[in-house]
Design a protein around this motif. Structure first.
Motif, short mmCIF file in Angstrom:
data_model
loop_
_atom_site.label_atom_id
_atom_site.label_comp_id
_atom_site.label_asym_id
_atom_site.label_seq_id
_atom_site.Cartn_x
_atom_site.Cartn_y
_atom_site.Cartn_z
N THR A 105 5.48 -11.88 13.56
CA THR A 105 5.27 -11.35 12.21
C THR A 105 5.47 -9.84 12.18
N LEU A 106 4.94 -9.13 13.17
CA LEU A 106 5.13 -7.69 13.23
C LEU A 106 6.59 -7.32 13.46
N GLY A 107 7.31 -8.16 14.20
CA GLY A 107 8.73 -7.89 14.44
C GLY A 107 9.60 -8.01 13.19
N GLN A 108 9.08 -8.62 12.14
CA GLN A 108 9.84 -8.76 10.90
C GLN A 108 9.71 -7.55 9.98
N VAL A 109 8.93 -6.56 10.38
CA VAL A 109 8.69 -5.40 9.52
C VAL A 109 9.90 -4.47 9.51
N THR A 110 10.36 -4.08 10.68
CA THR A 110 11.50 -3.16 10.80
C THR A 110 12.43 -3.64 11.90
N PRO A 111 13.69 -3.22 11.88
CA PRO A 111 14.61 -3.59 12.97
C PRO A 111 14.14 -3.09 14.34
N THR A 112 13.51 -1.91 14.36
CA THR A 112 13.02 -1.37 15.63
C THR A 112 11.93 -2.27 16.23
N LEU A 113 10.99 -2.70 15.39
CA LEU A 113 9.93 -3.58 15.86
C LEU A 113 10.48 -4.94 16.27
N TYR A 114 11.54 -5.40 15.60
CA TYR A 114 12.15 -6.67 15.99
C TYR A 114 12.75 -6.58 17.38
N HIS B 92 0.84 -1.18 0.00
CA HIS B 92 0.00 0.00 0.00
C HIS B 92 0.89 1.24 0.00
N VAL B 93 0.70 2.06 -0.99
CA VAL B 93 1.47 3.30 -1.10
C VAL B 93 0.74 4.39 -0.35
N ASN B 94 1.42 4.92 0.67
CA ASN B 94 0.80 5.96 1.50
C ASN B 94 1.87 6.98 1.86
N ASN B 95 1.64 8.20 1.50
CA ASN B 95 2.60 9.27 1.77
C ASN B 95 2.41 9.90 3.14
N GLY B 96 1.43 9.43 3.89
CA GLY B 96 1.16 10.01 5.20
C GLY B 96 1.97 9.33 6.29
N LEU B 97 1.44 9.37 7.52
CA LEU B 97 2.12 8.79 8.67
C LEU B 97 2.08 7.27 8.60
N THR B 98 3.22 6.60 8.84
CA THR B 98 3.32 5.15 8.79
C THR B 98 3.60 4.61 10.19
N LEU B 99 3.62 3.28 10.30
CA LEU B 99 3.85 2.65 11.59
C LEU B 99 5.24 2.97 12.12
N SER B 100 6.21 3.09 11.22
CA SER B 100 7.59 3.36 11.65
C SER B 100 7.77 4.77 12.19
N ASP B 101 6.84 5.66 11.87
CA ASP B 101 6.94 7.04 12.35
C ASP B 101 6.44 7.22 13.77
#
Length: 361
Positions: free
Chosen positions: A254-263, A224-233
């Protein structure tokens, strides 16, 4: 105008007043209407059987019988046809009485509670899928032929929904895996007549399940292409709060595999400790302590180890409810004709396993 037949418990026929008198009204599709008109047109037609002298005249009663048989065969051959009822509730009775003959079966309840529409509601989707999974594991042979047909029609709609919306494919994969394993075992025991219907039908259904599994395996998640606020923000404390809201360990992984911070946040020992305390009693995880290399308890491994021995708590947005006063099973939003003075005090939520247990005799 209601009309009661020989069986006083039947709903009777619907009658319409015309210029020629009262006529019985039967709902049917336009295709059947054309076929019935053709049969009615030949009600007094002379059919030659080879010799001009030998004739057979079809009476009106014969044509009505042929029309009914044609309509019955049409609905029997239509694989998408299902039984629809005005009321989305069912009276649960386990023995015969003077007022009610027979008892309520699992297949009857499965047909009456409109699970086909329930899967379109995101609050009920996981509940219906879990129920189908429990039926696939142990109660598939308890369903009648019509209920088994309805079961696979609902399963087909679930797979289509997942392919289109990409909602919770892991849950559907587990359901299809359990169903295919059960069917493989039952098909081998066909000599014991454990399945309703021809063996070739069940082989075709098993092939369809394998096809669904392959489609889900090749499912590509849309980005999903979204230029607004994302989960990483989001700030760390909000991300950590989101992880603490999950009740399934696999969702956290599964959520921990999205970004290093979430991991990093998903590996928190305190998070997995809270998850173990939520699902299991203290006596249970005290019997299966798994220390880590540093001497601390590895709560993450503890959670998956305890999951093999004890059932975890289930959470659903909406469930079926059972009225203890009326002995009626229903969806809470649709309600039921309760005669209690305070109906809310008589309601009990029904888990998928409790639903299965209600119809065990």
């Amino acid at each position: 105008m209601p009309f009661l037949g020989q069986d006083w418990r039947s709903p009777g026929w619907r009658w319409v007043k015309t210029e020629d008198g009262w006529k019985r009204c039967e709902p049917f599709s336009p295709a059947l209407e054309d076929g019935n008109n053709q049969l009615n047109d030949i009600s007094h037609t002379v059919i030659l059987t080879g010799d001009d002298e030998d004739e057979e005249i079809y009476s009106t009663e014969d044509c009505e019988f042929a029309a009914k048989k044609r309509k019955k065969d049409h609905f029997r051959d239509n694989t998408d046809s299902q039984c629809f009822y005005r009321e989305n509730w069912i009276y649960v009775h386990k023995e015969s009485t003077r007022e009610r003959h027979g008892y309520c079966t699992l297949g009857e309840a499965f047909n009456r509670l409109d699970f086909s529409s329930a899967i379109q509601d995101i609050r009920r989707f996981n509940y219906v899928v879990k129920l189908l999974q429990l039926i696939a594991k142990s109660q598939l042979t308890s369903l009648s032929g019509a209920a088994q047909k309805n079961y696979f029609n609902i399963l087909d709609k679930i797979v289509r929904k997942v392919m289109e919306d990409q909602y919770n494919p892991r849950l559907i994969k587990d359901l299809l895996q359990d169903l295919s394993s059960t069917l493989c075992i039952l098909i081998r025991g066909v000599g014991k007549s454990v399945l309703v219907g021809n063996i070739n039908i069940w082989i075709c259904r098993l092939e369809t399940i394998l096809l669904w599994q392959q489609q889900l395996k090749n499912l590509q998640m849309n980005k999903h292409v979204n230029n607004g606020l994302t989960l990483s923000d989001l700030p760390l404390h909000m991300l950590n709060n989101i992880l603490y809201r999950f009740s399934d360990g696999w969702d956290i992984i599964t959520l921990g595999q999205v970004t290093p911070t979430l991991y990093m946040l998903s590996e928190d020992r305190q998070l997995w400790k809270k998850l173990c305390q939520y699902h299991f009693a203290e006596k249970q995880f005290c019997r299966h302590l798994i220390p880590s290399e540093k001497g601390h308890i590895d709560w993450k491994l503890m959670y998956f180890a305890l999951q093999k021995y004890y059932p975890i708590k289930e959470q659903y947005g909406d469930t079926l409810h059972f009225c203890r006063h009326c002995s009626i099973l229903f969806w809470k939003d649709t309600g039921h004709p309760c005669t209690a003075s305070d109906p809310n005090t008589c309601l009990t939520p029904v888990s998928p396993q409790h639903f299965i247990d209600l119809f065990k005799f």
